[in-house]
Write a protein that holds these residues in place. Structure first.
Motif, short mmCIF file in Angstrom:
data_model
loop_
_atom_site.label_atom_id
_atom_site.label_comp_id
_atom_site.label_asym_id
_atom_site.label_seq_id
_atom_site.Cartn_x
_atom_site.Cartn_y
_atom_site.Cartn_z
N THR A 217 65.77 -4.99 -0.81
CA THR A 217 66.07 -4.67 0.33
C THR A 217 67.23 -3.52 0.44
O THR A 217 68.05 -3.24 -0.60
N PRO A 218 67.43 -3.00 1.66
CA PRO A 218 68.79 -2.16 1.80
C PRO A 218 69.95 -2.72 1.08
O PRO A 218 70.91 -2.09 0.58
N SER A 219 70.40 -3.96 1.13
CA SER A 219 71.31 -4.70 0.59
C SER A 219 71.41 -5.00 -0.92
O SER A 219 72.23 -5.21 -1.54
N THR A 220 70.00 -4.77 -1.46
CA THR A 220 69.71 -5.15 -2.95
C THR A 220 69.80 -3.71 -3.47
O THR A 220 69.69 -3.91 -5.01
N PHE A 221 69.74 -2.85 -2.91
CA PHE A 221 69.60 -1.56 -3.68
C PHE A 221 70.76 -1.12 -4.50
O PHE A 221 71.72 -0.84 -4.30
N HIS A 222 70.29 -0.84 -5.83
CA HIS A 222 71.38 -0.66 -6.80
C HIS A 222 72.54 -1.95 -6.84
O HIS A 222 73.69 -1.48 -7.02
N LEU A 223 71.85 -3.06 -6.82
CA LEU A 223 73.02 -4.21 -6.81
C LEU A 223 73.75 -4.31 -8.20
O LEU A 223 74.68 -4.56 -8.12
N LEU A 224 72.63 -3.85 -9.12
CA LEU A 224 73.24 -4.00 -10.22
C LEU A 224 73.51 -2.54 -10.47
O LEU A 224 72.94 -1.37 -11.17
#
Length: 328
Positions: A217-224
């Motif tokens: 989702t937009p909030s998990t993009f490149h979360l790592l």
């Protein structure tokens, strides 16, 4: 809306049993070649059909959905993930979106464990040694991997798949940790023997294996991100069976090459860029071609869910697997 009049366009080849049943129920146009539709073909399909059945290989952005005909009322996605569909624009146009959740849970969890074991026990290196004809016999110090039992597994995303991974990993003797948008109920935590970390950063510094099981989702993009990957121990292993975009792939590649992360098992890759060719060259990386849900049983069950969603819609009811705003 009578089912016999419903026009359905399928964008990819599906298992034969699914295609046959669709042909029995609807006025369906099946795909003859198993290649993704071009953007022009998708526009044409969305102008003609009552229902479109896309897959992850179809990017249905706002511009494309904006060209849909008045007939299109349902996008019945073949797959659980829907990050390739602009659901908000579809809703504004009065087009429902459905998916196929739950079907791929067990298969994806199996693949996650396969990658964890494969990388930790250095199976790719061993297989490459055999394939090259370079194995010279057993040695007490040859091909030493690591023991799975006792390792700390940090699960990023504790939905259906994350919990299924936790159950499998616990059976292998791993210690279960997780980070999630919402903490699980105490009884579920107890059942899984799982430790919750409100801070992802704090969890990452302590894990031996990190498994990505959250949606893109937009909030998990490149979360790592590069910063977060640097928090990992040099002996840590990263596994991803969710979506490639959750990890900064280039940063991961750099760190794997530098020995700053011990290994990775990747079944998914960042579609916003070409696969980094240096990933192929790394001996400590196990790459598989998005096989997480690739079982015949799972693919047929996905098709059955699509059929139920379309049939329920055709009968004038809300599809059971409709994607709603709270899921975005």
């Amino acid at each position: 809306m009578g089912a016999e009049r419903l026009s359905v366009v399928v964008t990819r080849r599906l298992p034969e049993a699914v295609e046959t049943r669709m042909s029995e129920l609807f006025n369906v146009r099946l795909r003859e070649d198993d290649v993704p539709m071009t953007r022009e073909e998708l526009v044409a399909a969305m102008k003609d059909a009552d229902v479109l059945v896309p897959t992850i290989t179809d990017t249905l952005d706002g511009g494309l959905i904006g060209q849909a005909g008045d007939r299109l009322k349902l996008i019945a996605n073949y797959g659980a993930g829907f990050d390739h569909i602009d659901v908000s624009t579809a809703r504004q146009r009065g087009i429902l979106v459905s998916n196929t959740p739950g079907v791929v849970t067990e298969d994806t969890a199996d693949m996650t464990m396969a990658l964890i074991i494969g990388v930790t026990r250095k199976i790719p290196q061993g297989a490459a040694l055999m394939a090259a004809g370079k194995w010279e016999g057993w040695s007490p110090t040859g091909n030493l991997g690591g023991r799975i039992a006792g390792r700390r597994l940090g699960i990023l995303g504790m939905g259906r798949i994350g919990q299924a991974v936790a159950r499998r990993a616990a059976a292998f003797g791993m210690q279960i940790h997780y980070h999630n948008r919402r903490r699980l109920r105490p009884e579920v935590e107890d059942e899984l023997g799982a430790t919750y970390w409100e801070s992802l950063d704090q969890m990452l510094t302590r894990m031996d294996v990190v498994s990505v099981n959250c949606p893109h989702t937009p909030s998990t993009f490149h979360l790592l991100s590069a910063r977060r990957l640097k928090l990992l121990k040099p002996a840590a292993v990263v596994v991803n069976t969710s979506r490639g975009e959750v990890i900064d792939e280039n940063a991961l590649t750099r760190m794997l090459r530098a020995g700053e992360i011990a290994g990775a098992g990747l079944d998914v890759f960042d579609k916003t860029q070409k696969l980094n060719p240096r990933l192929y060259e790394l001996p400590n990386v196990l790459l598989t071609p998005h096989m997480g849900s690739a079982t015949l049983e799972g693919r047929v069950e996905m098709g059955e869910k699509v059929l139920i969603n379309i049939k329920t819609f055709a009968d004038g009811h809300r599809p059971p697997d409709q994607v709603v705003p709270s899921m975005l």
